[in-house]
Design a protein around this motif. Structure first.
Motif, short mmCIF file in Angstrom:
data_model
loop_
_atom_site.label_atom_id
_atom_site.label_comp_id
_atom_site.label_asym_id
_atom_site.label_seq_id
_atom_site.Cartn_x
_atom_site.Cartn_y
_atom_site.Cartn_z
N LYS A 48 0.65 -1.06 -0.06
CA LYS A 48 -0.05 0.09 0.23
C LYS A 48 0.76 1.41 0.08
O LYS A 48 0.40 2.19 -0.63
N ARG B 60 3.81 1.40 -1.20
CA ARG B 60 4.89 1.10 -2.29
C ARG B 60 6.23 0.88 -1.79
O ARG B 60 7.07 1.07 -2.58
N ASP C 46 6.83 -2.67 -4.43
CA ASP C 46 6.39 -2.30 -5.70
C ASP C 46 4.98 -2.94 -5.82
O ASP C 46 4.94 -4.10 -5.21
N VAL C 47 4.16 -2.64 -6.70
CA VAL C 47 2.88 -3.47 -7.13
C VAL C 47 2.85 -3.53 -8.56
O VAL C 47 3.27 -2.92 -9.26
N GLU D 230 0.40 -3.33 -11.34
CA GLU D 230 -1.00 -2.46 -11.16
C GLU D 230 -1.98 -3.36 -11.63
O GLU D 230 -3.25 -3.24 -11.26
N SER D 231 -2.03 -4.15 -12.50
CA SER D 231 -3.18 -4.99 -12.99
C SER D 231 -3.65 -6.01 -11.99
O SER D 231 -4.85 -6.45 -12.08
N SER D 232 -2.89 -6.49 -11.01
CA SER D 232 -3.38 -7.50 -10.18
C SER D 232 -3.26 -7.12 -8.63
O SER D 232 -3.73 -7.70 -7.65
N ASP D 233 -2.66 -5.97 -8.40
CA ASP D 233 -2.16 -5.38 -6.62
C ASP D 233 -1.58 -6.52 -6.20
O ASP D 233 -1.26 -6.52 -4.98
N LYS E 82 5.29 -6.53 -6.08
CA LYS E 82 6.35 -7.12 -7.34
C LYS E 82 7.78 -6.54 -6.46
O LYS E 82 8.28 -5.71 -6.52
#
Length: 266
Positions: free
Chosen positions: A136, A138, A141-142, A144-147, A150
């Motif tokens: 949340k 960051r 990292d995330v 974006e397409s799946s939350d 990363k």
């Protein structure tokens, strides 16, 4: 250094004559990814494994890396952990602390070990909760397409049976797709209770590095890398969704590969 040992679609395969050569290149690789992530994001989120990986990361403790690695920006997780006390010899946290983390200036609050007072199921739930909070903000990292998280780098070992993290051949945990962190209570190798990242979390990492040494793992390496394996090992299922895969192998571990070209000097 010649990295031409690339074998089709299974990533950048680097083969070394000695473990010292491997360890030196691994340190440079990790330091470079750390520098890039800190420059681009302000953090370096890395997930460690247990086993021989930590000893092979030992060169990062040398003074040279104090000047180029911003340890204060590291956020350190474990791809899997044994549900034992942090002081137990089987603890991956203890292994990393004794072999690496106590020797470099990491921030203690940036080291995310499991709560060793909980059951395996509870420990997995809490570890995922902590990870979700850091996604949340960051710090991690995330996707974006799946939350999904990363990670900047996930470092994996591999067992002679081809298991990675605590995802073992034939175990139902391999098929978990909804949770980020799952648990097992029946590990085929002791200790039986463990938590582990699931395959989606591993495969969404920006960079995944396998670090594998020893002739007892040569057959598993072959099945994980070469085309058309006779059967699918967990290591074969590691395939970055939109990231980079690198294999750091000594010549013994790589001895059964179809292409076997050394990247390190004798």
């Amino acid at each position: 250094m010649d990295n031409s040992g690339e074998i089709k679609k299974r990533g950048d395969v680097r083969i070394y004559d000695t473990k010292d050569d491997l360890a030196a290149d691994l340190a440079d690789y990790v330091a470079e990814l750390s520098e890039i992530a800190v420059r681009e994001r302000g953090y370096f989120a890395v997930a460690l494994s247990g086993g021989s990986l930590i000893s092979l990361m030992g060169k990062l403790c040398e003074p040279h890396y104090y000047k180029i690695v911003d340890w204060a920006k590291w956020h350190i997780f474990w791809v899997d952990e044994r549900v034992v006390a942090k002081s137990h010899p089987d603890s991956n946290y203890k292994l990393a602390k004794d072999g690496l983390l106590s020797k470099v200036p990491v921030v203690p609050s940036h080291v995310y070990s499991i709560n060793d007072t909980l059951s395996a199921e509870q420990a997995a739930e809490e570890y995922e909760f902590v990870l979700r909070q850091l996604v949340k903000t960051r710090t991690v990292d995330v996707v974006e397409s799946s939350d999904c998280p990363k990670f900047d780098l996930i470092l994996l070992g591999m067992g002679p049976d081809g298991h990675i993290a605590s995802l073992f051949p034939g175990h139902s945990a391999i098929n978990e797709r909804n949770e980020w962190v799952t648990f097992i209570t029946d590990s085929p190798k002791p200790p039986p209770e463990r938590i582990t990242f699931t395959l989606p979390v591993i495969n969404f990492a920006s960079n995944i590095a396998f670090v594998v040494t020893g002739g007892n793992k040569a057959e598993a390496v072959r099945l994980a890398i070469n085309e058309n394996p006779e059967h699918i090992l967990p290591a074969r299922l590691v395939s970055p969704s939109n990231g980079n895969l690198v294999w750091f192998l000594d010549k013994e571990a790589a001895s059964e590969l179809a292409t076997c070209q050394s990247s390190g000097g004798s």
